[in-house]
Design a protein around this motif. Structure first.
Motif, PDB file in Angstrom:
ATOM      1  N   UNK A  84       0.506  -0.944  -0.053  1.00  0.00           N
ATOM      2  CA  UNK A  84      -0.121   0.030  -0.121  1.00  0.00           C
ATOM      3  C   UNK A  84       0.822   1.328  -0.069  1.00  0.00           C
ATOM      4  N   UNK A  85       1.713   1.301   0.778  1.00  0.00           N
ATOM      5  CA  UNK A  85       2.654   2.315   1.028  1.00  0.00           C
ATOM      6  C   UNK A  85       3.576   2.707  -0.414  1.00  0.00           C
ATOM      7  N   UNK A  86       4.127   1.658  -0.984  1.00  0.00           N
ATOM      8  CA  UNK A  86       4.674   1.688  -2.096  1.00  0.00           C
ATOM      9  C   UNK A  86       3.758   2.244  -3.288  1.00  0.00           C
ATOM     10  N   UNK A  87       2.534   1.674  -3.141  1.00  0.00           N
ATOM     11  CA  UNK A  87       1.334   2.112  -4.368  1.00  0.00           C
ATOM     12  C   UNK A  87       0.982   3.508  -4.222  1.00  0.00           C
ATOM     13  N   UNK A  88       1.265   4.187  -2.972  1.00  0.00           N
ATOM     14  CA  UNK A  88       1.020   5.431  -2.817  1.00  0.00           C
ATOM     15  C   UNK A  88       2.161   6.394  -3.228  1.00  0.00           C
ATOM     16  N   UNK A  89       3.298   5.736  -3.520  1.00  0.00           N
ATOM     17  CA  UNK A  89       4.521   6.478  -3.990  1.00  0.00           C
ATOM     18  C   UNK A  89       5.281   6.889  -3.044  1.00  0.00           C
ATOM     19  N   UNK A  90       5.125   6.588  -1.560  1.00  0.00           N
ATOM     20  CA  UNK A  90       6.090   6.844  -0.664  1.00  0.00           C
ATOM     21  C   UNK A  90       7.392   6.567  -0.968  1.00  0.00           C
ATOM     22  N   UNK A  91       8.324   7.498  -0.886  1.00  0.00           N
ATOM     23  CA  UNK A  91       9.691   7.661  -1.089  1.00  0.00           C
ATOM     24  C   UNK A  91      10.437   6.583  -0.174  1.00  0.00           C
ATOM     25  N   UNK A  92      11.228   5.650  -0.739  1.00  0.00           N
ATOM     26  CA  UNK A  92      11.929   4.602   0.055  1.00  0.00           C
ATOM     27  C   UNK A  92      11.044   3.160   0.046  1.00  0.00           C
ATOM     28  N   UNK A  93       9.823   3.209  -0.190  1.00  0.00           N
ATOM     29  CA  UNK A  93       9.098   2.102   0.005  1.00  0.00           C
ATOM     30  C   UNK A  93       9.115   0.910  -0.991  1.00  0.00           C
ATOM     31  N   UNK A  94       9.345   1.276  -2.148  1.00  0.00           N
ATOM     32  CA  UNK A  94       9.860   0.296  -3.161  1.00  0.00           C
ATOM     33  C   UNK A  94      10.861  -0.709  -2.788  1.00  0.00           C
ATOM     34  N   UNK A  95      12.026  -0.378  -2.153  1.00  0.00           N
ATOM     35  CA  UNK A  95      13.121  -0.960  -1.642  1.00  0.00           C
ATOM     36  C   UNK A  95      12.813  -1.513  -0.409  1.00  0.00           C
ATOM     37  N   UNK A  96      12.065  -0.819   0.412  1.00  0.00           N
ATOM     38  CA  UNK A  96      11.703  -1.336   1.843  1.00  0.00           C
ATOM     39  C   UNK A  96      10.775  -2.447   1.414  1.00  0.00           C
ATOM     40  N   UNK A  97       9.732  -2.324   0.544  1.00  0.00           N
ATOM     41  CA  UNK A  97       8.557  -3.385   0.369  1.00  0.00           C
ATOM     42  C   UNK A  97       9.300  -4.842  -0.257  1.00  0.00           C
ATOM     43  N   UNK A  98      10.344  -4.549  -1.157  1.00  0.00           N
ATOM     44  CA  UNK A  98      11.104  -5.870  -1.625  1.00  0.00           C
ATOM     45  C   UNK A  98      11.915  -6.310  -0.396  1.00  0.00           C
ATOM     46  N   UNK A  99      12.779  -5.770   0.247  1.00  0.00           N
ATOM     47  CA  UNK A  99      13.446  -6.217   1.175  1.00  0.00           C
ATOM     48  C   UNK A  99      12.723  -6.962   2.493  1.00  0.00           C
ATOM     49  N   UNK A 100      11.872  -6.168   2.959  1.00  0.00           N
ATOM     50  CA  UNK A 100      10.867  -6.609   4.157  1.00  0.00           C
ATOM     51  C   UNK A 100      10.178  -7.867   3.660  1.00  0.00           C
ATOM     52  N   UNK A 101       9.603  -7.825   2.492  1.00  0.00           N
ATOM     53  CA  UNK A 101       8.634  -8.889   2.057  1.00  0.00           C
ATOM     54  C   UNK A 101       9.538 -10.252   2.072  1.00  0.00           C
ATOM     55  N   UNK A 102      10.847 -10.230   1.504  1.00  0.00           N
ATOM     56  CA  UNK A 102      11.632 -11.227   1.356  1.00  0.00           C
ATOM     57  C   UNK A 102      11.853 -11.733   2.928  1.00  0.00           C
ATOM     58  N   UNK A 103      12.183 -10.857   3.619  1.00  0.00           N
ATOM     59  CA  UNK A 103      12.530 -11.174   5.081  1.00  0.00           C
ATOM     60  C   UNK A 103      11.249 -11.944   5.719  1.00  0.00           C
ATOM     61  N   UNK A 104      10.457 -11.301   5.670  1.00  0.00           N
ATOM     62  CA  UNK A 104       9.072 -11.784   6.206  1.00  0.00           C
ATOM     63  C   UNK A 104       8.856 -13.413   5.658  1.00  0.00           C
ATOM     64  N   UNK A 105       9.156 -13.537   4.572  1.00  0.00           N
ATOM     65  CA  UNK A 105       9.163 -14.879   4.031  1.00  0.00           C
ATOM     66  C   UNK A 105      10.261 -15.868   4.708  1.00  0.00           C
ATOM     67  N   UNK A 106      11.090 -15.399   5.325  1.00  0.00           N
ATOM     68  CA  UNK A 106      12.166 -16.176   5.915  1.00  0.00           C
ATOM     69  C   UNK A 106      11.703 -16.571   7.405  1.00  0.00           C
ATOM     70  N   UNK A 107      10.872 -15.876   7.857  1.00  0.00           N
ATOM     71  CA  UNK A 107      10.518 -15.807   9.392  1.00  0.00           C
ATOM     72  C   UNK A 107       9.522 -17.129   9.475  1.00  0.00           C
TER      73      UNK A 107
END
Length: 139
Positions: A84-107
């Motif tokens: 959602x934040x990335x879709x809103x165009x919030x600066x930095x969320x494209x990278x954050x979404x990619x990184x954190x999504x992959x980490x969530x999948x590791x938990x």
């Protein structure tokens, strides 16, 4: 205390040493340039889940396992928030979404959940440092 594992483990940053996790968080914070105000909601949510789960760590094995499963299932909803934040165009969320999504999948167990929490803590800390350096460079 044994480590509960709920799903098959994936190879990734959360299986690495704390030093490697800190280096990755620092590097990511430099590249992503995330405003700490933007990451505060994410950090707050992760901290609440982690704290809620930790209150049951001293309980019996079944309770711990159920609470860990609940926490991990709730943690997966972070992906929707980031999208959602990335879709809103919030600066930095494209990278954050990619990184954190992959980490969530590791938990998938206590160890990776703890390391995920520490990774988020480190990203907030290093992002704040980068924010300060950026402000000083503009002066």
């Amino acid at each position: 205390m044994s480590s509960l594992n709920l799903t098959q483990s994936k190879s990734g940053i959360l299986k690495k040493s704390v030093d490697e996790i800190l280096k990755d968080a620092e590097s990511f914070s430099k590249v992503a340039r995330i405003n700490t105000n933007q990451i505060r909601k994410l950090h707050s949510h992760v901290t609440k889940l982690w704290t809620r789960y930790n209150t049951y760590r001293i309980g019996d094995e079944n309770t711990r396992k159920n609470k860990l499963k609940e926490a991990i299932e709730e943690l997966k909803f972070i992906k929707a928030f980031l999208a959602y934040q990335e879709g809103r165009g919030v600066k930095g969320y494209e990278a954050l979404n990619s990184k954190i999504t992959s980490l969530v999948d590791e938990v998938n167990d206590e160890e990776t959940f703890d390391k995920f929490k520490k990774y988020i803590d480190a990203v907030v800390a290093y992002s704040k440092l980068e924010e300060k350096k950026s402000k000083e460079n503009r002066k």
